[in-house]
Design a protein around this motif. Sequence first.
Motif, PDB file in Angstrom:
ATOM      1  N   ALA A 252     -27.052   1.610 -10.827  1.00  0.00           N
ATOM      2  CA  ALA A 252     -25.990   2.546 -10.457  1.00  0.00           C
ATOM      3  C   ALA A 252     -24.687   1.853 -10.058  1.00  0.00           C
ATOM      4  O   ALA A 252     -23.703   2.517  -9.773  1.00  0.00           O
ATOM      5  CB  ALA A 252     -26.463   3.441  -9.324  1.00  0.00           C
ATOM      6  N   GLY A 253     -24.696   0.542 -10.018  1.00  0.00           N
ATOM      7  CA  GLY A 253     -23.491  -0.170  -9.609  1.00  0.00           C
ATOM      8  C   GLY A 253     -23.356  -0.257  -8.102  1.00  0.00           C
ATOM      9  O   GLY A 253     -23.151  -1.327  -7.546  1.00  0.00           O
ATOM     10  N   GLN A 254     -23.494   0.863  -7.433  1.00  0.00           N
ATOM     11  CA  GLN A 254     -23.446   0.920  -5.969  1.00  0.00           C
ATOM     12  C   GLN A 254     -24.569   1.830  -5.495  1.00  0.00           C
ATOM     13  O   GLN A 254     -24.754   2.923  -6.019  1.00  0.00           O
ATOM     14  CB  GLN A 254     -22.099   1.460  -5.497  1.00  0.00           C
ATOM     15  CG  GLN A 254     -21.950   1.497  -3.978  1.00  0.00           C
ATOM     16  CD  GLN A 254     -20.669   2.179  -3.553  1.00  0.00           C
ATOM     17  OE1 GLN A 254     -20.194   3.101  -4.213  1.00  0.00           O
ATOM     18  NE2 GLN A 254     -20.096   1.753  -2.436  1.00  0.00           N
ATOM     19  N   GLY A 281     -21.830   6.735  -4.026  1.00  0.00           N
ATOM     20  CA  GLY A 281     -22.888   5.749  -3.825  1.00  0.00           C
ATOM     21  C   GLY A 281     -24.260   6.350  -3.647  1.00  0.00           C
ATOM     22  O   GLY A 281     -25.184   5.676  -3.168  1.00  0.00           O
ATOM     23  N   ALA A 282     -24.427   7.634  -4.018  1.00  0.00           N
ATOM     24  CA  ALA A 282     -25.727   8.300  -3.923  1.00  0.00           C
ATOM     25  C   ALA A 282     -26.413   8.244  -5.290  1.00  0.00           C
ATOM     26  O   ALA A 282     -25.840   8.693  -6.285  1.00  0.00           O
ATOM     27  CB  ALA A 282     -25.563   9.741  -3.464  1.00  0.00           C
ATOM     28  N   VAL A 283     -27.607   7.707  -5.345  1.00  0.00           N
ATOM     29  CA  VAL A 283     -28.297   7.459  -6.608  1.00  0.00           C
ATOM     30  C   VAL A 283     -29.610   8.238  -6.653  1.00  0.00           C
ATOM     31  O   VAL A 283     -30.403   8.192  -5.707  1.00  0.00           O
ATOM     32  CB  VAL A 283     -28.597   5.954  -6.786  1.00  0.00           C
ATOM     33  CG1 VAL A 283     -29.250   5.703  -8.146  1.00  0.00           C
ATOM     34  CG2 VAL A 283     -27.339   5.140  -6.626  1.00  0.00           C
ATOM     35  N   LEU A 284     -29.810   8.959  -7.746  1.00  0.00           N
ATOM     36  CA  LEU A 284     -31.108   9.596  -7.972  1.00  0.00           C
ATOM     37  C   LEU A 284     -32.059   8.536  -8.511  1.00  0.00           C
ATOM     38  O   LEU A 284     -31.952   8.116  -9.662  1.00  0.00           O
ATOM     39  CB  LEU A 284     -30.974  10.750  -8.969  1.00  0.00           C
ATOM     40  CG  LEU A 284     -30.300  12.018  -8.444  1.00  0.00           C
ATOM     41  CD1 LEU A 284     -30.086  13.011  -9.591  1.00  0.00           C
ATOM     42  CD2 LEU A 284     -31.137  12.670  -7.349  1.00  0.00           C
ATOM     43  N   VAL A 285     -32.973   8.096  -7.674  1.00  0.00           N
ATOM     44  CA  VAL A 285     -33.896   7.030  -8.073  1.00  0.00           C
ATOM     45  C   VAL A 285     -35.249   7.577  -8.521  1.00  0.00           C
ATOM     46  O   VAL A 285     -36.075   6.841  -9.064  1.00  0.00           O
ATOM     47  CB  VAL A 285     -34.106   6.017  -6.925  1.00  0.00           C
ATOM     48  CG1 VAL A 285     -32.814   5.272  -6.633  1.00  0.00           C
ATOM     49  CG2 VAL A 285     -34.631   6.710  -5.664  1.00  0.00           C
TER      50      VAL A 285
END
Length: 409
Positions: A252-254, A281-285
Amino acid sequence: MSRMPLQATALTQKLMKEYYASCRESHARGRKVAWSTVMMPTEILLAADIDVLFPENQSATCGAKGLGPELSELAEAAGLSQETCSYVRCDLGIRKGGQSPWGGLPDPDIVFCATSSCTTVTKWYQDLRRFFSCEFAMVDMPFNFSGEITEHAENYIVEQLQGCIRQIEALTGKPYDYERLEEVVGLAQTAHEYWRKCLELGATNPSPITTTDILVNMGPIVCLRGTQAAIDVYETLYEELLERVRIGYVAAGQERFRLVWDNIPFWFALGSTVRRLSAHGAVLVGATYLYHWVRDVDPKDPLRTMGRAYSTAITMNQSIAHKITKIGNMLELYQADGLIIHSNRSCKPDSLGSLDLKRAIEDRLNIPVLMVDGDHTDSRAVSDAVVQTRMEAFIESLEQRKYGGLQLA
């Protein structure tokens, strides 16, 4: 670090395009075709050399291509309520002359339906049988109140699968090849194992892959499980992810906040949803939907283990207590900072108990939860402005909770 495209994604796109073209061509030459719900043990069809196609998968692609509203309106003009699942409405819209991103599916010789996802599929597939004047097979999957399937329920499912095999024999005019079934189930299990390992690598911190990357590579595990081609795709994906982990690649980069998504995503706004979160900076993991295809089947006992796997892998067929436990374990695995629950107008069984789930996750695990209203295919049921506002407020709360201040762009 520069963006690293996944070779597996190109393999997936090529494989799916070739598969649908092959089905159309082989059907024109007289090969049998089945339409099936995605939660049906379709290995029994592949073992009989019957091509299997999935209207749900076609409808999801329609959603991703922005065709959901147009097709839904055609279905509603034909009498379906807007409260009906938008997958069903997309399918009927295509049958009423609407556009299919794949040029349509070849007409089925038999339709296969399993009730583990919902009861809507029963009426949907009964309508398909009438529309195409084809054979119809259904497996009733009992609801698992305790989270564990009972021996009685297993026997019930096995008897129905045996009945489906008798229907296959009548359709093909050939004795069923149980040795071939064992081979297909063995291939399916290998694909499931690679799929599971890929999902679990997504739990690495920072994550080497986003949920979007996994979702766009989901086609083979849905449509081609039980084939070597599916194994090849996920072996490639797994090796690529291992390399990303080795070099410390951040997909996600960040990654300031790690989030998990519950329920089917907004297919028509998957990219924009992820970009909107990523901007902060919120990533769906991870996503609970992806785990519907994490199953354990045994080629030495194919019917019983398929019956068990296909009736327990999904959350729609389980008690809310089991769902809370399953999602709680997933949140811990992914080291999640928050959970987003999609209260999905088109998948009421998967949305049932969402408020109980929200309260339980917040109270027991002390993890913040955001609920967003929407639909997986019909964008008319989603207010983009409302979703954006609620997501921004959610990120603000996560910022305050984790870092003690606000750093929104």
